[in-house]
Design a protein around this motif. Structure first.
Motif, short mmCIF file in Angstrom:
data_model
loop_
_atom_site.label_atom_id
_atom_site.label_comp_id
_atom_site.label_asym_id
_atom_site.label_seq_id
_atom_site.Cartn_x
_atom_site.Cartn_y
_atom_site.Cartn_z
N LEU A 39 0.85 -1.20 0.00
CA LEU A 39 0.00 0.00 0.00
C LEU A 39 0.88 1.25 0.00
O LEU A 39 0.55 2.25 -0.64
CB LEU A 39 -0.95 0.00 1.21
N GLY A 40 2.01 1.16 0.71
CA GLY A 40 2.96 2.28 0.70
C GLY A 40 3.39 2.61 -0.72
O GLY A 40 3.51 3.78 -1.09
N GLN A 41 3.60 1.57 -1.50
CA GLN A 41 3.99 1.77 -2.91
C GLN A 41 2.89 2.49 -3.69
O GLN A 41 3.17 3.40 -4.46
CB GLN A 41 4.31 0.41 -3.56
N HIS A 42 1.62 2.08 -3.48
CA HIS A 42 0.50 2.75 -4.17
C HIS A 42 0.53 4.25 -3.84
O HIS A 42 0.40 5.09 -4.73
CB HIS A 42 -0.85 2.20 -3.72
N ILE A 43 0.68 4.55 -2.54
CA ILE A 43 0.62 5.95 -2.09
C ILE A 43 1.80 6.74 -2.68
O ILE A 43 1.63 7.84 -3.21
CB ILE A 43 0.64 6.01 -0.54
N LEU A 44 2.99 6.12 -2.61
CA LEU A 44 4.19 6.81 -3.11
C LEU A 44 4.10 7.05 -4.62
O LEU A 44 4.38 8.15 -5.10
CB LEU A 44 5.42 5.95 -2.77
N SER A 45 3.65 6.02 -5.36
CA SER A 45 3.52 6.16 -6.82
C SER A 45 2.51 7.25 -7.16
O SER A 45 2.74 8.06 -8.07
CB SER A 45 3.08 4.84 -7.45
N ALA A 46 1.39 7.28 -6.40
CA ALA A 46 0.37 8.30 -6.65
C ALA A 46 0.92 9.69 -6.34
O ALA A 46 0.64 10.65 -7.06
CB ALA A 46 -0.87 8.00 -5.80
N ALA A 47 1.72 9.79 -5.27
CA ALA A 47 2.29 11.08 -4.89
C ALA A 47 3.25 11.58 -5.98
O ALA A 47 3.24 12.76 -6.32
CB ALA A 47 3.02 10.95 -3.55
N GLU A 103 7.91 12.61 -0.62
CA GLU A 103 7.91 11.80 0.61
C GLU A 103 6.99 12.43 1.65
O GLU A 103 6.19 11.74 2.29
CB GLU A 103 9.34 11.70 1.15
N TYR A 104 7.07 13.74 1.82
CA TYR A 104 6.24 14.44 2.79
C TYR A 104 4.76 14.28 2.43
O TYR A 104 3.94 13.92 3.28
CB TYR A 104 6.63 15.92 2.85
N PHE A 105 4.46 14.52 1.17
CA PHE A 105 3.07 14.42 0.69
C PHE A 105 2.52 13.00 0.92
O PHE A 105 1.41 12.81 1.43
CB PHE A 105 3.04 14.81 -0.79
N ALA A 106 3.31 12.00 0.56
CA ALA A 106 2.88 10.60 0.71
C ALA A 106 2.59 10.29 2.18
O ALA A 106 1.60 9.62 2.50
CB ALA A 106 3.96 9.67 0.17
N ASN A 107 3.41 10.81 3.08
CA ASN A 107 3.20 10.53 4.50
C ASN A 107 1.95 11.24 5.04
O ASN A 107 1.32 10.73 5.97
CB ASN A 107 4.45 10.89 5.32
N GLN A 108 1.59 12.38 4.46
CA GLN A 108 0.34 13.04 4.89
C GLN A 108 -0.85 12.13 4.54
O GLN A 108 -1.83 12.06 5.28
CB GLN A 108 0.16 14.42 4.24
N VAL A 126 -7.77 -1.35 -6.60
CA VAL A 126 -7.57 -0.97 -5.20
C VAL A 126 -7.79 0.54 -5.13
O VAL A 126 -7.08 1.32 -5.76
CB VAL A 126 -6.17 -1.37 -4.71
N LYS A 127 -8.81 0.91 -4.35
CA LYS A 127 -9.23 2.32 -4.28
C LYS A 127 -8.82 2.85 -2.91
O LYS A 127 -9.17 2.28 -1.87
CB LYS A 127 -10.75 2.36 -4.45
N LEU A 128 -8.07 3.95 -2.92
CA LEU A 128 -7.66 4.57 -1.67
C LEU A 128 -8.43 5.89 -1.57
O LEU A 128 -8.00 6.92 -2.11
CB LEU A 128 -6.15 4.79 -1.69
N ASP A 129 -9.61 5.80 -0.90
CA ASP A 129 -10.53 6.94 -0.84
C ASP A 129 -10.69 7.48 -2.27
O ASP A 129 -10.88 6.70 -3.20
CB ASP A 129 -9.97 8.00 0.12
N ASP A 130 -10.58 8.82 -2.46
CA ASP A 130 -10.62 9.33 -3.83
C ASP A 130 -9.23 9.72 -4.30
O ASP A 130 -9.08 10.37 -5.33
CB ASP A 130 -11.56 10.56 -3.91
N VAL A 178 0.06 1.74 7.14
CA VAL A 178 1.38 1.77 6.48
C VAL A 178 2.42 2.34 7.45
O VAL A 178 3.60 2.01 7.37
CB VAL A 178 1.31 2.61 5.17
N GLY A 179 1.96 3.13 8.41
CA GLY A 179 2.85 3.63 9.47
C GLY A 179 3.70 4.80 9.06
O GLY A 179 3.54 5.91 9.55
N LEU A 180 4.62 4.54 8.14
CA LEU A 180 5.54 5.58 7.67
C LEU A 180 6.10 5.15 6.32
O LEU A 180 6.34 3.97 6.10
CB LEU A 180 6.70 5.73 8.67
N ILE A 181 6.28 6.12 5.44
CA ILE A 181 6.96 5.83 4.16
C ILE A 181 8.26 6.61 4.18
O ILE A 181 8.26 7.83 4.33
CB ILE A 181 6.11 6.27 2.95
#
Ligand code: ZN
Length: 399
Positions: A98-106, A142-147, A183-187, A204-207
């Motif tokens: 899931l961390g990868q999804h968030i990071l790639s999206a960021a 990195e900052y954006f992904a962690n938010q 896999v949908k992460l909110d919107d 995910v805790g922390l990226i």
């Protein structure tokens, strides 16, 4: 086809199942269960580990819609067997995935950088993006992904129809045509994926992006999430605390101190080299006094014990700057016998490499050189005296 429990509930750690089919292959048993929570390798995610009964599952893979669990022997019963997933490992995969999804999206949302590769192994996770970004840009990602992690967004899995699929803002296109799983992460992100993910982004805790390097026309980003990030922080914290204590410095002073010490060390090394050269010049002057005359030729011979080869070589070169001088040196370095022969330029009748070649068999050695200087090494230190004497006799004949 087995029921895929890992899609019904990704948090199933234990379940009961029947073995419904067994294939024997290369001294192992590839078994199919009527239902399974073991995730088979795929979609960039490694397979699960665990036990079927008390038998360890060494690998899980999917082949033609069938999931095979590889065992080295069969359990005592084939029905209602208790199966256990290695949850620590599975949750680690879920956090990284899931961390990868968030990071790639960021990366995509901030800099329009697309992820073109993902690799997850027990120790590393990387994504490849198709753009080169600065260190500053990467810190912003990195900052954006962690938010997004801290906002604890809800993860949902969709199985859209073809029409529904067209209306979804997908980050990337699916690689399959049937049973497309989104896999949908909110919107925030919609991504086709067959892996396992936690239910909320907060898990995910922390990226943490550890490093990045140029890769093809973009970048390879090395990142870690969750427990991996915690362990990595722990290791690095131990290292910085230890450095801080050794250098008696605060954390933010460590680099300055290392730079200063390194500069000082270079200075000391240079001074040390100059002093060594001075000492060797004095040593050369003393050895010159021991020279034996054969006609007009001065021959200096010596056996050094446990001396650095380059130092002795430098010594012989300094002595060879004198006129009509021949140097026959040997070094006894425990199991290593070394010979260094040298002469002044004016003694062109004496071919040092020929003389060395005659001496080398005495030390069981090999070597070579030129008419004016030659060197060799061997294993027999018992005959160094004999080798030096033989060289002396050869030179004496020519003088
Ligand atoms: Zn995924």
């Amino acid at each position: 086809m087995a029921i895929k429990l890992f899609y019904k509930n990704t948090y199933i750690k234990e379940f009961n199942a029947n073995i419904v089919h067994i294939v024997e292959k290369d001294d192992s048993f590839h078994v199919e269960l009527n239902q399974t929570a073991f995730y088979p390798e795929g979609g960039g995610q490694p397979c699960d580990e665990g036990y079927i009964g008390d038998i360890k599952v060494s690998h899980v893979y999917e082949d033609k819609n069938k999931i095979y669990h590889v065992l080295d022997k069969l359990p005592s019963t084939l029905e209602n067997i208790k199966c256990t997933i290695n949850w620590e490992k599975r949750f680690d995969h879920m956090q990284q995935h899931l961390g990868q999804h968030i990071l790639s999206a960021a990366f995509e949302k901030l800099y329009d950088a697309n992820t073109i590769g993902f690799h997850l192994s027990p120790n590393t996770a990387t994504i490849d993006v198709d753009k080169v970004l600065s260190g500053e840009d990467i810190k912003k990602v990195e900052y954006f992904a962690n938010q997004i992690v801290f906002n604890d967004l809800l993860v949902k899995v969709l199985y859209p129809t073809k029409e529904e699929l067209e209306s979804l803002p997908l980050r990337k296109m699916p690689t399959v045509t049937d049973d497309i799983r989104i896999v949908k992460l909110d919107d925030f992100d919609y991504s086709p994926c067959c892996g396992t993910h936690p239910n909320r982004s907060g898990e995910v805790g922390l990226i943490k992006i550890r490093k990045y390097e140029k890769y093809k026309s973009g970048l390879r980003i090395d990142f870690i999430c969750g427990n991996r990030a915690l362990m990595d922080y722990s290791i690095k914290n131990d290292i910085t605390n230890s450095l801080s204590s050794r250098l008696s410095a605060k954390l933010d002073e460590i680099l300055n101190i290392i730079d200063k010490d390194s500069e000082e060390l270079q200075k000391i090394k240079k001074e040390n080299k100059n002093l060594k050269e001075q000492i060797i010049k004095f040593e050369a002057a003393e050895l010159m006094k021991t020279a034996k005359f054969e006609g007009n030729t001065k021959i200096i011979k010596n056996i050094f014990k446990h001396r650095n080869f380059n130092e002795v070589k430098l010594l012989s070169s300094i002595l060879a700057n004198n006129d009509t001088t021949v140097i026959i040196f040997a070094i006894d370095n425990k199991d290593k016998a070394q010979l260094i022969f040298n002469r002044s330029k004016d003694l062109d009748k004496i071919i040092m490499k020929d003389i060395l070649n005659k001496c080398l068999p005495l030390i069981d050695g090999k070597g070579g050189g030129s008419p004016s200087t030659a060197q060799g090494g061997g294993t027999n230190t018992d005959n160094l005296e004999a080798a030096i004497s033989l060289a002396y006799e050869q030179i004496k004949k020519i003088c």
